[in-house]
Design an enzyme around this catalytic site. Structure first.
Site, mmCIF file in Angstrom:
data_model
loop_
_atom_site.group_PDB
_atom_site.id
_atom_site.type_symbol
_atom_site.label_atom_id
_atom_site.label_comp_id
_atom_site.label_asym_id
_atom_site.label_seq_id
_atom_site.Cartn_x
_atom_site.Cartn_y
_atom_site.Cartn_z
ATOM 1 N N TYR A 129 29.030 36.766 28.171
ATOM 2 C CA TYR A 129 28.461 36.914 29.519
ATOM 3 C C TYR A 129 26.943 37.072 29.529
ATOM 4 O O TYR A 129 26.314 36.882 30.570
ATOM 5 C CB TYR A 129 29.050 38.134 30.250
ATOM 6 C CG TYR A 129 30.545 38.111 30.472
ATOM 7 C CD1 TYR A 129 31.287 36.949 30.293
ATOM 8 C CD2 TYR A 129 31.218 39.259 30.871
ATOM 9 C CE1 TYR A 129 32.647 36.942 30.482
ATOM 10 C CE2 TYR A 129 32.584 39.250 31.071
ATOM 11 C CZ TYR A 129 33.301 38.098 30.865
ATOM 12 O OH TYR A 129 34.656 38.094 31.058
ATOM 13 N N GLU A 176 33.603 48.569 49.516
ATOM 14 C CA GLU A 176 34.809 47.959 50.103
ATOM 15 C C GLU A 176 35.863 47.725 49.008
ATOM 16 O O GLU A 176 37.052 47.980 49.204
ATOM 17 C CB GLU A 176 34.408 46.621 50.743
ATOM 18 C CG GLU A 176 35.551 45.819 51.321
ATOM 19 C CD GLU A 176 35.060 44.447 51.816
ATOM 20 O OE1 GLU A 176 33.950 44.352 52.370
ATOM 21 O OE2 GLU A 176 35.797 43.473 51.607
ATOM 22 N N ASP A 190 33.546 45.989 32.486
ATOM 23 C CA ASP A 190 34.068 44.915 31.640
ATOM 24 C C ASP A 190 32.935 43.937 31.335
ATOM 25 O O ASP A 190 32.309 43.400 32.243
ATOM 26 C CB ASP A 190 35.192 44.176 32.377
ATOM 27 C CG ASP A 190 35.774 43.060 31.532
ATOM 28 O OD1 ASP A 190 36.528 43.374 30.588
ATOM 29 O OD2 ASP A 190 35.455 41.882 31.779
ATOM 30 N N SER A 223 39.053 37.708 37.584
ATOM 31 C CA SER A 223 38.926 37.011 38.873
ATOM 32 C C SER A 223 39.985 37.536 39.849
ATOM 33 O O SER A 223 40.749 36.759 40.427
ATOM 34 C CB SER A 223 39.057 35.488 38.723
ATOM 35 O OG SER A 223 37.895 34.925 38.186
ATOM 36 N N PRO A 224 40.039 38.852 40.041
ATOM 37 C CA PRO A 224 41.099 39.403 40.903
ATOM 38 C C PRO A 224 40.959 38.951 42.351
ATOM 39 O O PRO A 224 41.921 39.029 43.113
ATOM 40 C CB PRO A 224 40.900 40.918 40.782
ATOM 41 C CG PRO A 224 39.457 41.081 40.439
ATOM 42 C CD PRO A 224 39.123 39.908 39.558
ATOM 43 N N LEU A 225 39.751 38.482 42.713
ATOM 44 C CA LEU A 225 39.541 37.949 44.066
ATOM 45 C C LEU A 225 39.680 36.430 44.063
ATOM 46 O O LEU A 225 39.464 35.783 45.098
ATOM 47 C CB LEU A 225 38.139 38.329 44.576
ATOM 48 C CG LEU A 225 37.751 39.813 44.454
ATOM 49 C CD1 LEU A 225 36.312 40.031 44.900
ATOM 50 C CD2 LEU A 225 38.694 40.666 45.293
ATOM 51 N N GLY A 226 39.997 35.868 42.904
ATOM 52 C CA GLY A 226 40.050 34.400 42.795
ATOM 53 C C GLY A 226 38.733 33.786 43.274
ATOM 54 O O GLY A 226 38.707 32.654 43.744
HETATM 55 P P1 NAD Z 1 36.082 37.716 41.248
HETATM 56 O O1 NAD Z 1 37.439 37.276 41.616
HETATM 57 O O2 NAD Z 1 35.827 39.139 40.944
HETATM 58 O O3 NAD Z 1 35.109 37.203 42.395
HETATM 59 C C1 NAD Z 1 33.756 37.495 42.361
HETATM 60 C C2 NAD Z 1 33.074 36.923 43.584
HETATM 61 O O4 NAD Z 1 33.726 37.384 44.776
HETATM 62 C C3 NAD Z 1 31.635 37.462 43.666
HETATM 63 O O5 NAD Z 1 30.768 36.480 43.201
HETATM 64 C C4 NAD Z 1 31.420 37.754 45.126
HETATM 65 O O6 NAD Z 1 30.677 36.718 45.695
HETATM 66 C C5 NAD Z 1 32.766 37.730 45.752
HETATM 67 N N1 NAD Z 1 33.115 39.049 46.325
HETATM 68 C C6 NAD Z 1 33.088 40.269 45.709
HETATM 69 N N2 NAD Z 1 33.492 41.238 46.530
HETATM 70 C C7 NAD Z 1 33.783 40.632 47.722
HETATM 71 C C8 NAD Z 1 34.243 41.107 48.969
HETATM 72 N N3 NAD Z 1 34.504 42.387 49.155
HETATM 73 N N4 NAD Z 1 34.435 40.200 49.957
HETATM 74 C C9 NAD Z 1 34.178 38.887 49.772
HETATM 75 N N5 NAD Z 1 33.745 38.365 48.606
HETATM 76 C C10 NAD Z 1 33.539 39.242 47.584
HETATM 77 O O7 NAD Z 1 35.634 36.756 40.043
HETATM 78 P P2 NAD Z 1 35.009 36.843 38.601
HETATM 79 O O8 NAD Z 1 33.623 37.364 38.613
HETATM 80 O O9 NAD Z 1 35.279 35.521 38.012
HETATM 81 O O10 NAD Z 1 35.928 37.874 37.823
HETATM 82 C C11 NAD Z 1 35.667 39.247 37.769
HETATM 83 C C12 NAD Z 1 35.467 39.721 36.352
HETATM 84 O O11 NAD Z 1 36.563 39.347 35.531
HETATM 85 C C13 NAD Z 1 34.257 39.100 35.661
HETATM 86 O O12 NAD Z 1 33.054 39.673 36.106
HETATM 87 C C14 NAD Z 1 34.587 39.381 34.237
HETATM 88 O O13 NAD Z 1 34.290 40.724 33.911
HETATM 89 C C15 NAD Z 1 36.095 39.154 34.213
HETATM 90 N N6 NAD Z 1 36.457 37.783 33.754
HETATM 91 C C16 NAD Z 1 37.109 37.661 32.570
HETATM 92 C C17 NAD Z 1 37.469 36.415 32.102
HETATM 93 C C18 NAD Z 1 38.193 36.301 30.791
HETATM 94 O O14 NAD Z 1 38.326 35.177 30.278
HETATM 95 N N7 NAD Z 1 38.654 37.376 30.217
HETATM 96 C C19 NAD Z 1 37.158 35.259 32.838
HETATM 97 C C20 NAD Z 1 36.506 35.393 34.052
HETATM 98 C C21 NAD Z 1 36.173 36.675 34.507
#
Ligand code: NAD
Length: 284
Positions: A52, A247, A47, A196-199
């Protein structure tokens, strides 16, 4: 779903993998290194978005990988200041160039409004959507969709389109599961991807997380991602290390009970990014 390669079928027959890799900030070191690692970790659905600044790095990593283009699922988005008929056409051409490919698997409108309170958003969305329909009809994209569209924004598209959106990307994690919007999408056969599935880890300290990660012997990240998968939502986690990437793909050897799914779906709001298409951004 049993692996990250298992797919949902979109309403037009296109297969979309059930887990993706999100590239926002995945090239913060101004290189394709992290994305190359993600390819090595096994991700094939990526994605990205013009906003970005990662399209070029993703394109480079794919070129270097030696994996055929057709094995990838590449999704990108038109940004707020690229909306409108002519601008969207130009923006798409630039995305293709940066990604070094001649088609996309999915192209989306990134946000329904360029700014909160923008008066003419309905017409702007329809003009932008028209381009996506043309790109779809000319086979430049295999599927077209939306991002951050709530039901009232989607209604405007449905009332004015020839081709209905196949996907919608929403912020989605326990504590901010946007049930009304997700339910609406399900009813309209629009597949939801969770951003942001992990918030970004903001809910990891919640007591329900402590309880459930101990119960299932999983990490907070796995709890979030499995939560999405079990709700039929495609999570787009971003991570920078091979260990975390692996993971984040290890989601299929356990199942969250129905009772615990309800508890996660109804927990108090937590971890919200502060972004909402109709409101000024809230900073915490
Ligand atoms: P995310 O919820 O995926 O969190 C990412 C952060 O979580 C990373 O920086 C990392 O430090 C941490 N992480 C990853 N794996 C982990 C693990 N196993 N244990 C502990 N911490 C961990 O947040 P995101 O990057 O904001 O969102 C993911 C993706 O969603 C983005 O890369 C983008 O592609 C998309 N996105 C889309 C929009 C939109 O407006 N459509 C907005 C934001 C993000």
């Amino acid at each position: 779903m049993n692996t990250i390669y298992d797919c949902y079928t979109l309403r037009n027959g296109v297969e979309i993998p059930c887990v993706a890799y999100g590239t926002y900030k995945a090239a913060a070191d101004e290189s394709s290194r992290v994305i190359q690692t993600a390819i090595e970790a096994g991700y094939r659905y990526f994605d990205t978005a013009s906003f970005y600044g990662t399209e070029q790095y993703l394109g480079d990593a794919i070129q270097k990988s030696g994996v055929p283009r057709k094995e990838y699922f590449l999704a990108s988005k038109v940004w707020k200041d690229e909306m409108g008929y002519e601008r969207t056409k130009a923006a798409f051409a630039q995305s293709l160039e940066r990604l070094q490919t001649d088609y996309l698997d999915l192209y989306m409108i990134h946000w329904p409004l360029p700014t909160p309170g923008y008066m003419d958003w309905k017409q702007l969305d329809v003009d932008t959507w028209r381009v996506l329909e043309e790109l779809y009809q000319s086979k430049k994209v295999r599927a077209i969709g939306l991002s951050n569209f709530l039901p009232h924004h989607i209604e405007n598209i449905l009332q004015n389109c020839d081709i209905e959106p196949m996907t919608n990307q929403l912020e989605y994690h326990p504590g901010y599961a946007q049930e009304a919007a997700v339910q609406y999408c399900k009813e309209h056969d629009i597949r939801v991807q969770g951003w942001s599935p992990l918030g970004r880890g903001r809910m990891f300290g919640d007591p329900l997380f402590s309880e459930l990660t101990e119960k299932y012997r999983i990490s907070p990240a796995q709890l979030c991602l499995r939560f999405a998968v079990q709700n039929g939502v495609i999570p787009l986690p971003k991570s920078s290390t091979m260990e975390r990437m692996k993971e984040n793909q290890d989601l299929f050897s356990f199942e969250i009970s129905e009772e615990d799914m309800y508890r996660l779906r109804t927990m108090p709001q937590a971890g919200w990014s502060g972004e909402h298409p109709d409101r000024e951004r809230v900073y915490f």
